[in-house]
Design a protein around this motif. Sequence first.
Motif, PDB file in Angstrom:
ATOM      1  N   ILE A  72       4.946   0.582 -11.280  1.00  0.00           N
ATOM      2  CA  ILE A  72       4.725   1.190 -12.594  1.00  0.00           C
ATOM      3  C   ILE A  72       4.195   2.611 -12.415  1.00  0.00           C
ATOM      4  N   VAL A  73       3.382   2.802 -11.392  1.00  0.00           N
ATOM      5  CA  VAL A  73       2.761   4.101 -11.129  1.00  0.00           C
ATOM      6  C   VAL A  73       3.654   5.000 -10.279  1.00  0.00           C
ATOM      7  N   THR A  74       4.256   4.449  -9.232  1.00  0.00           N
ATOM      8  CA  THR A  74       4.940   5.288  -8.241  1.00  0.00           C
ATOM      9  C   THR A  74       6.433   5.021  -8.108  1.00  0.00           C
ATOM     10  N   GLY A  75       6.979   4.157  -8.924  1.00  0.00           N
ATOM     11  CA  GLY A  75       8.370   3.718  -8.770  1.00  0.00           C
ATOM     12  C   GLY A  75       9.413   4.822  -8.839  1.00  0.00           C
ATOM     13  N   ARG A  76       9.101   5.954  -9.445  1.00  0.00           N
ATOM     14  CA  ARG A  76      10.076   7.035  -9.591  1.00  0.00           C
ATOM     15  C   ARG A  76       9.949   8.114  -8.510  1.00  0.00           C
ATOM     16  N   LEU A  77       8.971   7.955  -7.649  1.00  0.00           N
ATOM     17  CA  LEU A  77       8.769   8.954  -6.605  1.00  0.00           C
ATOM     18  C   LEU A  77       9.742   8.750  -5.451  1.00  0.00           C
ATOM     19  N   LYS A  78      10.042   9.841  -4.746  1.00  0.00           N
ATOM     20  CA  LYS A  78      10.966   9.778  -3.604  1.00  0.00           C
ATOM     21  C   LYS A  78      10.194   9.557  -2.312  1.00  0.00           C
ATOM     22  N   LEU A  79      10.862   8.924  -1.364  1.00  0.00           N
ATOM     23  CA  LEU A  79      10.278   8.741  -0.036  1.00  0.00           C
ATOM     24  C   LEU A  79      10.050  10.089   0.617  1.00  0.00           C
ATOM     25  N   MET A  85       0.882  -1.156   0.000  1.00  0.00           N
ATOM     26  CA  MET A  85       0.000   0.000   0.000  1.00  0.00           C
ATOM     27  C   MET A  85       0.928   1.215   0.000  1.00  0.00           C
ATOM     28  N   VAL A  86       0.716   2.098  -0.961  1.00  0.00           N
ATOM     29  CA  VAL A  86       1.562   3.277  -1.107  1.00  0.00           C
ATOM     30  C   VAL A  86       0.718   4.516  -0.858  1.00  0.00           C
ATOM     31  N   PHE A  87       1.308   5.480  -0.168  1.00  0.00           N
ATOM     32  CA  PHE A  87       0.645   6.746   0.125  1.00  0.00           C
ATOM     33  C   PHE A  87       1.465   7.862  -0.500  1.00  0.00           C
ATOM     34  N   VAL A  88       0.842   8.625  -1.374  1.00  0.00           N
ATOM     35  CA  VAL A  88       1.520   9.750  -2.021  1.00  0.00           C
ATOM     36  C   VAL A  88       0.963  11.025  -1.395  1.00  0.00           C
ATOM     37  N   VAL A  89       1.846  11.752  -0.702  1.00  0.00           N
ATOM     38  CA  VAL A  89       1.456  12.954   0.040  1.00  0.00           C
ATOM     39  C   VAL A  89       1.639  14.184  -0.840  1.00  0.00           C
ATOM     40  N   ASN A  90       0.636  15.028  -0.852  1.00  0.00           N
ATOM     41  CA  ASN A  90       0.670  16.294  -1.595  1.00  0.00           C
ATOM     42  C   ASN A  90       1.545  17.281  -0.814  1.00  0.00           C
ATOM     43  N   ILE A  91       2.827  17.394  -1.194  1.00  0.00           N
ATOM     44  CA  ILE A  91       3.747  18.250  -0.436  1.00  0.00           C
ATOM     45  C   ILE A  91       3.529  19.730  -0.726  1.00  0.00           C
ATOM     46  N   ASP A  92       2.766  20.040  -1.769  1.00  0.00           N
ATOM     47  CA  ASP A  92       2.445  21.433  -2.085  1.00  0.00           C
ATOM     48  C   ASP A  92       1.655  22.096  -0.950  1.00  0.00           C
ATOM     49  N   ALA A 114      -5.252   8.264 -11.880  1.00  0.00           N
ATOM     50  CA  ALA A 114      -5.766   7.816 -13.186  1.00  0.00           C
ATOM     51  C   ALA A 114      -4.913   6.673 -13.733  1.00  0.00           C
ATOM     52  N   HIS A 115      -3.597   6.785 -13.606  1.00  0.00           N
ATOM     53  CA  HIS A 115      -2.713   5.727 -14.085  1.00  0.00           C
ATOM     54  C   HIS A 115      -2.952   4.438 -13.298  1.00  0.00           C
ATOM     55  N   ALA A 116      -3.046   4.539 -11.979  1.00  0.00           N
ATOM     56  CA  ALA A 116      -3.297   3.359 -11.151  1.00  0.00           C
ATOM     57  C   ALA A 116      -4.622   2.701 -11.520  1.00  0.00           C
ATOM     58  N   MET A 117      -5.655   3.500 -11.711  1.00  0.00           N
ATOM     59  CA  MET A 117      -6.969   2.958 -12.067  1.00  0.00           C
ATOM     60  C   MET A 117      -6.935   2.285 -13.433  1.00  0.00           C
ATOM     61  N   GLY A 171      -1.618  -2.730  -4.376  1.00  0.00           N
ATOM     62  CA  GLY A 171      -1.475  -3.739  -5.409  1.00  0.00           C
ATOM     63  C   GLY A 171      -0.182  -4.514  -5.284  1.00  0.00           C
ATOM     64  N   GLU A 172       0.025  -5.357  -6.271  1.00  0.00           N
ATOM     65  CA  GLU A 172       1.252  -6.128  -6.363  1.00  0.00           C
ATOM     66  C   GLU A 172       2.420  -5.151  -6.533  1.00  0.00           C
ATOM     67  N   ASP A 173       3.532  -5.434  -5.865  1.00  0.00           N
ATOM     68  CA  ASP A 173       4.685  -4.525  -5.869  1.00  0.00           C
ATOM     69  C   ASP A 173       5.020  -3.976  -7.255  1.00  0.00           C
ATOM     70  N   ASN A 174       5.230  -4.876  -8.215  1.00  0.00           N
ATOM     71  CA  ASN A 174       5.682  -4.391  -9.528  1.00  0.00           C
ATOM     72  C   ASN A 174       4.609  -3.612 -10.268  1.00  0.00           C
ATOM     73  N   MET A 175       3.345  -3.859  -9.997  1.00  0.00           N
ATOM     74  CA  MET A 175       2.281  -3.078 -10.634  1.00  0.00           C
ATOM     75  C   MET A 175       2.213  -1.676 -10.023  1.00  0.00           C
ATOM     76  N   VAL A 176       2.321  -1.584  -8.706  1.00  0.00           N
ATOM     77  CA  VAL A 176       2.317  -0.276  -8.047  1.00  0.00           C
ATOM     78  C   VAL A 176       3.550   0.523  -8.467  1.00  0.00           C
TER      79      VAL A 176
END
Length: 184
Positions: free
Chosen positions: A176-183, A71-78, A137-140, A169-174
């Motif tokens: 695809i959507v978030t793999g380039r984001l930073k912690l 489970m990945v959480f993407v925080v709106n840092i703006d 949208a990409h995840a959906m 989702g499955e690690d490799n599927m998630v």
Amino acid sequence: MESSNQPRLSDYADQDVNPVFLQQLQDMGIPEEEAKQALLRTMNVSADEAINYYFNKLKNEEEDEDLMYKMVFVVNIDLAMGVGKVAAQVGHAAVALYQTLQENNGWREMARKWDHSGAKKIVLRGTDVAHLLELQAHAMSLCLPTYLVQDAGLTQVASGSYTVLAIMGEDNMVNIVTGRLKLL
């Protein structure tokens, strides 16, 4: 609890599937729902891509208990939320996405597998609301369950602000959507 009036995956699934490719997969004996899932996961590139995905991945997915889920959480840092606010918003996202998984028979099994594989949770940085919406949208489009938290506006941010996007989702599927984001 804060809520989101986000559309469900089923609102998008039919419109994204190429009907010609879908018919080709069904002609090969692939059940309609699994054919749709294979087409969505291969971005409707071709019937051949979806067939390969179905026979090499989707068909074996249920048998493979070694798959890792997260489970990945993407925080709106703006929004420049404080640490406590971020923690609360991630909590809202986790609970709401888990509830969404429990309401859908297909996703309920994903939640079980996620729990069985260690209930991995990752918190990442998203740039702004447009970025969160793009990621959702990409995840959906990949049939990954999502939940986008919309703040009630009682403390640090304006009412209606999108604070955190949760994806499961499955690690490799998630990835695809978030793999380039930073912690975070």
